[in-house]
Design an enzyme around this catalytic site. Sequence first.
Site, PDB file in Angstrom:
ATOM      1  N   GLU A 144       1.659 -10.600  -3.019  1.00  0.00           N
ATOM      2  CA  GLU A 144       0.674  -9.986  -3.541  1.00  0.00           C
ATOM      3  C   GLU A 144       1.115  -8.947  -4.632  1.00  0.00           C
ATOM      4  O   GLU A 144       2.349  -8.723  -5.058  1.00  0.00           O
ATOM      5  CB  GLU A 144       0.097  -9.039  -2.421  1.00  0.00           C
ATOM      6  CG  GLU A 144      -0.703 -10.006  -1.388  1.00  0.00           C
ATOM      7  CD  GLU A 144      -1.557  -9.197  -0.550  1.00  0.00           C
ATOM      8  OE1 GLU A 144      -1.322  -8.152  -0.236  1.00  0.00           O
ATOM      9  OE2 GLU A 144      -2.522  -9.838   0.082  1.00  0.00           O
TER      10      GLU A 144
ATOM     11  N   HIS B  71     -10.788  -0.730  -5.596  1.00  0.00           N
ATOM     12  CA  HIS B  71     -10.819  -2.094  -5.696  1.00  0.00           C
ATOM     13  C   HIS B  71     -11.773  -2.457  -7.026  1.00  0.00           C
ATOM     14  O   HIS B  71     -12.860  -2.012  -6.952  1.00  0.00           O
ATOM     15  CB  HIS B  71     -11.048  -2.827  -4.476  1.00  0.00           C
ATOM     16  CG  HIS B  71     -10.747  -4.343  -4.614  1.00  0.00           C
ATOM     17  ND1 HIS B  71     -11.512  -5.280  -5.536  1.00  0.00           N
ATOM     18  CD2 HIS B  71      -9.826  -4.949  -4.128  1.00  0.00           C
ATOM     19  CE1 HIS B  71     -10.849  -6.499  -5.018  1.00  0.00           C
ATOM     20  NE2 HIS B  71      -9.817  -6.517  -4.261  1.00  0.00           N
TER      21      HIS B  71
ATOM     22  N   ARG C 240      -4.734  -3.769 -11.175  1.00  0.00           N
ATOM     23  CA  ARG C 240      -5.778  -3.424 -10.580  1.00  0.00           C
ATOM     24  C   ARG C 240      -6.501  -2.086 -11.002  1.00  0.00           C
ATOM     25  O   ARG C 240      -7.562  -2.127 -11.406  1.00  0.00           O
ATOM     26  CB  ARG C 240      -5.549  -3.068  -9.069  1.00  0.00           C
ATOM     27  CG  ARG C 240      -6.658  -3.538  -8.040  1.00  0.00           C
ATOM     28  CD  ARG C 240      -6.029  -3.125  -6.759  1.00  0.00           C
ATOM     29  NE  ARG C 240      -6.051  -4.204  -5.869  1.00  0.00           N
ATOM     30  CZ  ARG C 240      -5.829  -4.238  -4.655  1.00  0.00           C
ATOM     31  NH1 ARG C 240      -6.102  -3.163  -3.919  1.00  0.00           N
ATOM     32  NH2 ARG C 240      -5.814  -5.429  -3.847  1.00  0.00           N
TER      33      ARG C 240
ATOM     34  N   HIS D 268     -11.438   2.113  -1.878  1.00  0.00           N
ATOM     35  CA  HIS D 268     -10.911   1.124  -1.010  1.00  0.00           C
ATOM     36  C   HIS D 268     -10.114   1.667   0.086  1.00  0.00           C
ATOM     37  O   HIS D 268      -9.830   1.227   1.142  1.00  0.00           O
ATOM     38  CB  HIS D 268     -10.168   0.038  -1.871  1.00  0.00           C
ATOM     39  CG  HIS D 268      -9.844  -1.043  -0.902  1.00  0.00           C
ATOM     40  ND1 HIS D 268     -10.735  -1.924  -0.300  1.00  0.00           N
ATOM     41  CD2 HIS D 268      -8.524  -1.691  -0.935  1.00  0.00           C
ATOM     42  CE1 HIS D 268      -9.812  -3.007  -0.020  1.00  0.00           C
ATOM     43  NE2 HIS D 268      -8.688  -2.605  -0.454  1.00  0.00           N
TER      44      HIS D 268
ATOM     45  N   ARG E 213      -1.157   2.996  -3.394  1.00  0.00           N
ATOM     46  CA  ARG E 213      -0.583   2.118  -2.225  1.00  0.00           C
ATOM     47  C   ARG E 213      -0.294   0.823  -2.709  1.00  0.00           C
ATOM     48  O   ARG E 213      -1.005   0.176  -3.442  1.00  0.00           O
ATOM     49  CB  ARG E 213      -1.693   2.055  -1.363  1.00  0.00           C
ATOM     50  CG  ARG E 213      -1.287   1.054  -0.289  1.00  0.00           C
ATOM     51  CD  ARG E 213      -2.632   0.656   0.598  1.00  0.00           C
ATOM     52  NE  ARG E 213      -3.472  -0.012  -0.235  1.00  0.00           N
ATOM     53  CZ  ARG E 213      -4.205  -1.036   0.260  1.00  0.00           C
ATOM     54  NH1 ARG E 213      -3.879  -1.724   1.489  1.00  0.00           N
ATOM     55  NH2 ARG E 213      -5.024  -1.845  -0.463  1.00  0.00           N
TER      56      ARG E 213
HETATM   57  C1  FAD Z   1     -12.053  -4.783   3.146  1.00  0.00           C
HETATM   58  C2  FAD Z   1     -10.769  -4.365   3.316  1.00  0.00           C
HETATM   59  C3  FAD Z   1      -9.417  -5.287   3.251  1.00  0.00           C
HETATM   60  C4  FAD Z   1      -8.115  -4.757   3.486  1.00  0.00           C
HETATM   61  N1  FAD Z   1      -7.135  -5.576   3.476  1.00  0.00           N
HETATM   62  C5  FAD Z   1      -6.006  -5.022   3.990  1.00  0.00           C
HETATM   63  C6  FAD Z   1      -4.892  -5.904   3.841  1.00  0.00           C
HETATM   64  O1  FAD Z   1      -4.876  -7.079   3.694  1.00  0.00           O
HETATM   65  N2  FAD Z   1      -3.599  -5.552   4.088  1.00  0.00           N
HETATM   66  C7  FAD Z   1      -3.451  -4.175   4.290  1.00  0.00           C
HETATM   67  O2  FAD Z   1      -2.308  -3.619   4.782  1.00  0.00           O
HETATM   68  N3  FAD Z   1      -4.731  -3.179   4.551  1.00  0.00           N
HETATM   69  C8  FAD Z   1      -5.787  -3.794   4.058  1.00  0.00           C
HETATM   70  N4  FAD Z   1      -6.559  -2.872   4.091  1.00  0.00           N
HETATM   71  C9  FAD Z   1      -6.513  -1.375   4.504  1.00  0.00           C
HETATM   72  C10 FAD Z   1      -6.442  -1.346   5.994  1.00  0.00           C
HETATM   73  O3  FAD Z   1      -7.157  -2.369   6.585  1.00  0.00           O
HETATM   74  C11 FAD Z   1      -6.705   0.043   6.496  1.00  0.00           C
HETATM   75  O4  FAD Z   1      -5.944   0.854   5.957  1.00  0.00           O
HETATM   76  C12 FAD Z   1      -6.191   0.011   8.273  1.00  0.00           C
HETATM   77  O5  FAD Z   1      -6.983  -1.124   8.933  1.00  0.00           O
HETATM   78  C13 FAD Z   1      -6.746   1.117   8.670  1.00  0.00           C
HETATM   79  O6  FAD Z   1      -6.307   1.244  10.174  1.00  0.00           O
HETATM   80  P1  FAD Z   1      -6.751   2.532  10.932  1.00  0.00           P
HETATM   81  O7  FAD Z   1      -6.307   2.181  12.269  1.00  0.00           O
HETATM   82  O8  FAD Z   1      -5.828   3.557  10.504  1.00  0.00           O
HETATM   83  O9  FAD Z   1      -8.250   2.728  10.924  1.00  0.00           O
HETATM   84  P2  FAD Z   1      -9.599   1.912  11.049  1.00  0.00           P
HETATM   85  O10 FAD Z   1      -8.985   0.349  11.391  1.00  0.00           O
HETATM   86  O11 FAD Z   1     -10.235   2.156   9.958  1.00  0.00           O
HETATM   87  O12 FAD Z   1     -10.004   2.674  12.327  1.00  0.00           O
HETATM   88  C14 FAD Z   1     -10.661   3.790  12.693  1.00  0.00           C
HETATM   89  C15 FAD Z   1     -11.119   4.176  13.991  1.00  0.00           C
HETATM   90  O13 FAD Z   1     -11.565   5.153  14.065  1.00  0.00           O
HETATM   91  C16 FAD Z   1     -12.877   5.390  14.768  1.00  0.00           C
HETATM   92  N5  FAD Z   1     -13.234   6.609  14.565  1.00  0.00           N
HETATM   93  C17 FAD Z   1     -13.477   7.246  12.972  1.00  0.00           C
HETATM   94  N6  FAD Z   1     -13.944   8.479  13.455  1.00  0.00           N
HETATM   95  C18 FAD Z   1     -14.367   8.822  14.507  1.00  0.00           C
HETATM   96  C19 FAD Z   1     -14.695   9.972  15.348  1.00  0.00           C
HETATM   97  N7  FAD Z   1     -15.105  10.843  14.698  1.00  0.00           N
HETATM   98  N8  FAD Z   1     -14.657   9.654  16.613  1.00  0.00           N
HETATM   99  C20 FAD Z   1     -14.178   8.723  17.225  1.00  0.00           C
HETATM  100  N9  FAD Z   1     -13.784   7.517  16.654  1.00  0.00           N
HETATM  101  C21 FAD Z   1     -13.588   7.588  15.357  1.00  0.00           C
HETATM  102  C22 FAD Z   1     -13.659   4.284  14.208  1.00  0.00           C
HETATM  103  O14 FAD Z   1     -14.590   3.767  14.908  1.00  0.00           O
HETATM  104  C23 FAD Z   1     -12.442   3.043  14.311  1.00  0.00           C
HETATM  105  O15 FAD Z   1     -12.203   2.726  15.615  1.00  0.00           O
HETATM  106  C24 FAD Z   1      -8.042  -3.407   3.788  1.00  0.00           C
HETATM  107  C25 FAD Z   1      -9.128  -2.655   3.907  1.00  0.00           C
HETATM  108  C26 FAD Z   1     -10.451  -2.937   3.652  1.00  0.00           C
HETATM  109  C27 FAD Z   1     -11.702  -2.061   3.826  1.00  0.00           C
END
Ligand code: FAD
Length: 546
Positions: free
Chosen positions: A128, A250, A296, A357, A392
């Site tokens: 990528e 994005h 990008r 994003h 990032r």
């Molecule tokens: C469309 C898209 C494509 C992507 N593609 C990639 C990729 O290919 N590779 C890559 O490395 N990254 C990618 N990213 C980024 C990556 O997906 C995220 O940075 C990562 O998944 C974040 O994970 P996380 O566990 O930190 O949070 P998240 O997966 O966002 O989870 C957050 C959690 O917190 C909970 N939450 C939030 N606030 C509260 C609250 N007040 N009380 C209780 N629960 C709460 C939510 O309900 C959820 O369960 C992408 C992002 C998007 C949007």
Amino acid sequence: MQPPSAADPSLTTDVLIIGGGAAGLSLALRIADQAKVTILSKSSLKQGSTYYAQGGIAAVIDAHDSLSSHVEDTLIAGAGLCHPDIVEYTVSRGKECIDWLIKQGVGFSRDNETAAHDAGEHYHLTKEGGHSHRRVIHAADATGKAVFGCLAARVLQHPNIKFAINSVAIDLLTGKKLGLDHNNCLGAYVLNEETGKVATFSARFTVLATGGASKAYLYTSNPDGASGDGVAMAWRAGCRIANMEFNQFHPTCLYHPQDRNFLITEALRGEGALLRLPNGFRFMPGYHKSAELAPRDIVARAIDAEMKKTGCDCVYLDITHKSREFILEHFPNIYARCLSLGIDICTQLIPVVPAAHYSCGGVMVDINGQSDLENLYAIGETSFTGLHGANRMASNSLLECFVFAFSAAEHIAKKLDHTSGFDQIPPWDDSMVTNSDEDVVIAHNWDEIRRFMWDYVGIVRSDKRLQRAKRRIELLKKEIHEYYSNYKVTTPLLELRNLAVVAELIISSAISRKESRGLHYSLDYPDLSDTVADTILVPPNFTIPE
Ligand SMILES: Cc1cc2nc3c(=O)[nH]c(=O)nc-3n(C[C@H](O)[C@H](O)[C@H](O)COP(=O)(O)OP(=O)(O)OC[C@H]3O[C@@H](n4cnc5c(N)ncnc54)[C@H](O)[C@@H]3O)c2cc1C
């Protein structure tokens, strides 16, 4: 405040994890054999970004790749602001994380032509933007779904883990707030979205794994819950927040009233799609010699500039010059999704806008994910570890989720035997508030914040625009605070309150950076400064960690 009472034992746990995405689920599984764990998640299981991640996870797996190369690529992308020790640490634990995911049962795409895994299993690796080697392991174009499905299933089977959906953390409980001598984190107040009641969750360790804050912008690729709750809760609890000005946009997200979160992959431009204004004019050659294939951030800035100049709501991606067979073979998902909205991409242009994003900044933590407040950790997108710097690199974000889930679990495990909880916590007091009869205020303020953040604090910034945004957020914060003090809490109100804090932190950070670096571009300071420094915001109630 009501008098303290013993906390409900069913809500008392060793480790309270707020958030059930890649970071939260991994940490839970890494610690659950030694401790009781409760995971909270807003509304449904699929609320976080993890489920929607498409590309994959960056890690050095291929024999021709090297840790030093992954480190170097990350440092280059971060435009001078990455913390080299954290980059080296994260990259060095990549393969261990992937091996663990495979052991959990994640079905990564295989490729017998690419020798990738020393166990004899051959996984397909993609390359990528910014990576100089093939190092992105993936599950077709739905990696997040595969990872999430597998880890969530494991979590639901584990006898030591409780998973509470429809549970929204409101604020952290701290020693200082409770008038205790020692200031550490003791759990959180949590809204049950079904009953409307607020419960007290008491915990020895609390982990913020709440994801990003891209919902602060009008257009975003993130799901609805990305309102920066972790950052706002940590800030209110006295933790420092860093580098909030670096929000990645994005360039091409579908612009359609019925579907505002769907990304149109860069691969479409890679295969020849052209960007056009509503009048058909192809504008990218005027911005960069690589035209549509420019990096990008340059494409996102060019689209933003054209939208601001012409006042159009969106621009268009045009792939109609390719044959229907080619489009169906290469982009079946995009074809199907657009067709379901009445757009046949073989004959019609695709309306797109840039979209917020990824949040590079967040709650400041050390190499163990430990924040400024004792026994409070932050992992995943809500944290600021120093990995991403000013930009990032693709697929490093999921890697960061796993690596810091591992290190936080190891740190908590070492402290388990000598850390006690506190169960004499006053219950939530809502005796002085009533149900709101004016929910329109919430909807209006949500809209207003996201719109002015998009217009004034978006892809291209200037002192004038940032000052305008600052004046507006100060007014709105007062109005929201008044509303919060008088009415019963609901999820939209809590998210609005958090969004206002996050917006203010982004604005303050952007105002203080007097240069253009990475994702932060200012018309008033278009050059790099010689001073290379993170933007660290210190809350008024910050106390130096002991
Ligand atoms: C469309 C898209 C494509 C992507 N593609 C990639 C990729 O290919 N590779 C890559 O490395 N990254 C990618 N990213 C980024 C990556 O997906 C995220 O940075 C990562 O998944 C974040 O994970 P996380 O566990 O930190 O949070 P998240 O997966 O966002 O989870 C957050 C959690 O917190 C909970 N939450 C939030 N606030 C509260 C609250 N007040 N009380 C209780 N629960 C709460 C939510 O309900 C959820 O369960 C992408 C992002 C998007 C949007």
